[in-house]
Motif scaffolding. Structure first.
Motif, short mmCIF file in Angstrom:
data_model
loop_
_atom_site.label_atom_id
_atom_site.label_comp_id
_atom_site.label_asym_id
_atom_site.label_seq_id
_atom_site.Cartn_x
_atom_site.Cartn_y
_atom_site.Cartn_z
N ARG A 99 0.83 -1.20 0.00
CA ARG A 99 0.00 0.00 0.00
C ARG A 99 0.87 1.26 0.00
NH1 ARG A 99 -5.09 0.65 1.82
NH2 ARG A 99 -5.04 -1.36 2.81
N ARG A 100 1.89 1.25 0.87
CA ARG A 100 2.77 2.42 0.97
C ARG A 100 3.64 2.56 -0.28
NH1 ARG A 100 1.84 6.03 2.97
NH2 ARG A 100 3.59 6.66 4.22
N ASN A 102 2.87 1.66 -3.25
CA ASN A 102 1.99 2.17 -4.29
C ASN A 102 1.85 3.70 -4.20
OD1 ASN A 102 0.36 1.30 -6.45
ND2 ASN A 102 -1.45 1.76 -5.24
N SER A 103 1.63 4.18 -2.97
CA SER A 103 1.49 5.63 -2.78
C SER A 103 2.78 6.37 -3.08
CB SER A 103 1.06 5.93 -1.34
OG SER A 103 -0.28 5.59 -1.16
N LYS A 104 3.90 5.79 -2.64
CA LYS A 104 5.20 6.43 -2.89
C LYS A 104 5.50 6.48 -4.38
CE LYS A 104 6.26 7.08 1.45
NZ LYS A 104 6.08 8.44 2.01
N ARG A 106 3.37 6.52 -6.81
CA ARG A 106 2.49 7.51 -7.40
C ARG A 106 3.09 8.92 -7.25
NH1 ARG A 106 -1.39 10.72 -7.27
NH2 ARG A 106 -0.45 11.29 -5.31
N ASN A 110 4.48 11.37 -10.27
CA ASN A 110 3.91 12.70 -10.46
C ASN A 110 4.93 13.81 -10.33
OD1 ASN A 110 1.30 12.04 -11.04
ND2 ASN A 110 0.68 11.92 -8.91
N ASP B 66 -0.85 5.66 5.53
CA ASP B 66 -0.99 6.01 4.12
C ASP B 66 -2.02 7.13 3.93
OD1 ASP B 66 0.02 5.00 1.48
OD2 ASP B 66 -2.12 4.96 1.06
N GLU B 69 -0.85 10.59 5.01
CA GLU B 69 0.02 11.24 4.03
C GLU B 69 -0.80 11.87 2.90
OE1 GLU B 69 3.91 9.35 3.08
OE2 GLU B 69 3.15 9.41 1.04
N HIS B 70 -1.79 11.15 2.42
CA HIS B 70 -2.62 11.69 1.34
C HIS B 70 -3.42 12.89 1.82
CE1 HIS B 70 -1.53 8.73 -1.58
NE2 HIS B 70 -1.78 7.75 -0.72
N HIS B 73 -1.20 15.91 2.03
CA HIS B 73 -0.90 16.47 0.71
C HIS B 73 -2.10 17.20 0.13
CE1 HIS B 73 2.75 13.76 0.44
NE2 HIS B 73 3.20 14.96 0.19
N HIS B 81 -4.09 17.82 -8.11
CA HIS B 81 -3.34 16.95 -7.21
C HIS B 81 -4.22 16.42 -6.08
CE1 HIS B 81 0.62 18.55 -8.77
NE2 HIS B 81 0.76 17.25 -8.79
N GLU B 84 -6.01 13.47 -7.33
CA GLU B 84 -5.15 12.29 -7.46
C GLU B 84 -4.98 11.61 -6.10
OE1 GLU B 84 -1.43 13.39 -9.18
OE2 GLU B 84 -2.38 14.16 -11.00
N HIS B 85 -4.70 12.43 -5.09
CA HIS B 85 -4.54 11.86 -3.74
C HIS B 85 -5.86 11.28 -3.24
CE1 HIS B 85 -0.42 12.94 -2.89
NE2 HIS B 85 -0.63 14.15 -3.38
N THR B 88 -6.43 7.53 -4.11
CA THR B 88 -5.78 6.54 -3.24
C THR B 88 -6.37 6.58 -1.84
OG1 THR B 88 -3.83 7.32 -4.41
CG2 THR B 88 -3.52 5.51 -2.87
N LYS B 91 -9.39 4.49 -1.59
CA LYS B 91 -9.06 3.06 -1.44
C LYS B 91 -8.75 2.77 0.03
CE LYS B 91 -6.87 -0.93 -3.04
NZ LYS B 91 -6.81 -1.59 -1.73
#
Lengths: 151, 149
Positions: A99-100, A102-104, A106, A110, B66, B69-70, B73, B81, B84-85, B88, B91
């Motif tokens: 999961r992490r 995948n986020s990293k 992304r 970008n 996770d 962090e999103h 951001h 942006h 986009e975040h 995720t 999810k």
């Protein structure tokens, strides 16, 4: 004019004094097993690009420039490296969950696509860290492939 | 599924912040979404997984890290942006609810056109589609994938 002289002296003394402040250098002899390059099967060109353009601030080992020995630039670098590693440390890639990762990935894709990374303040001095169009495409393609393999 | 009340309350608070954020994106409101991203990040940080089983804790902590962090951001990005975040993040929220459960009825919705036709899902409390990925540009694009609860 006297006041200007005094200020100049104070600035000079301050400059000398801060040279004695300790700096936490980001250096390591060993590359852990969790390193991005050891965990993944990275093509040589991509590996080279990442080492040159990213690893100074996103790993446990910085290749320091001469001015890193001079304050206040050492503090400036220390701060940047600390922040860079907090966001992403390639040396610890293997410790991340899918999961992490995948986020990293992304974020990596970008930021490179948008030209946000490597930072302008970094490439100003490290001209070799600027991605060529070919390298940029190769890195992004590889990261996308890696990301797809996780999903 | 853990049914400790205080625990559920924290997960529900996170979901509510997420829904508010989603609404800001539906309304194309960049600054409101920034604010709500930061609010969500705070709620996520106060989440405590200790009442769950070991394997659930691992999963939840991973999800929360996770998602935080999103959310952070989203608190500092332009709207493209943020979206986009948000994909995720959505999810992460779906996976969180799968473990924590919820007392709300939630709809998982999906727009096949977002992200260069790779698609994007989100959660909503309303069955009616209001698209957070396109906002006014394509407000009603999407469909309900499934109902949670």
């Amino acid at each position: 004019m006297k006041i200007v002289k005094i200020i100049a002296w104070i600035a000079l003394v301050a400059f000398v004094v801060i040279q004695f402040f300790p700096v936490d250098y980001n250096q390591s002899e060993t590359v852990p097993q969790t390193d991005f390059m050891l965990v993944n099967n990275v093509p040589a060109t991509v590996e080279q690009s990442l080492q040159v353009s990213c690893y100074d601030c996103h790993s446990n080992n910085t290749d320091y420039p001469w001015y890193s020995k001079v304050q206040p630039s050492s503090w400036y670098l220390e701060h940047h490296i600390k922040e860079g590693k907090a966001e992403l440390n390639f040396n610890e890639w293997g410790n991340l969950s899918d999961r992490r990762k995948n986020s990293k990935l992304r974020s990596i894709i970008n930021q490179i696509e948008d030209g946000e990374m490597p930072l302008d303040s970094y490439t100003l001095i490290h001209r070799d860290a600027i991605f060529s169009e070919a390298n940029k495409t190769a890195v992004i393609d590889y990261m996308n492939k890696l990301k797809d393999s996780l999903e | 599924m853990a049914m400790d009340n205080s625990q559920d309350a924290k997960a529900e608070a996170i979901l509510k912040d997420y829904f508010n954020l989603k609404d800001a994106l539906v309304n194309d409101d960049n600054s409101k979404a920034k604010e709500l991203g930061n609010t969500l990040a705070q709620s996520l940080k106060s989440f405590d997984a200790s009442s769950y089983s070991d394997s659930e804790q691992n999963e939840l902590n991973d999800i929360i890290e996770d998602a935080t962090e999103h959310a952070e951001h989203i608190g500092e990005s332009d709207i493209a942006h943020q979206r986009e975040h948000f994909k995720t993040l959505s999810k992460d929220m779906t996976d969180m609810v799968a473990i924590t459960g919820t007392s709300m009825t939630i709809y998982e919705q999906y727009c096949p056109m977002y992200d260069n036709n790779k698609g994007g899902a989100w959660l909503s409390m309303n069955e009616e589609i209001r698209n957070p990925y396109f906002g006014a540009q394509m407000l009603k694009c999407g469909k309900v994938q499934r109902e949670i609860n």
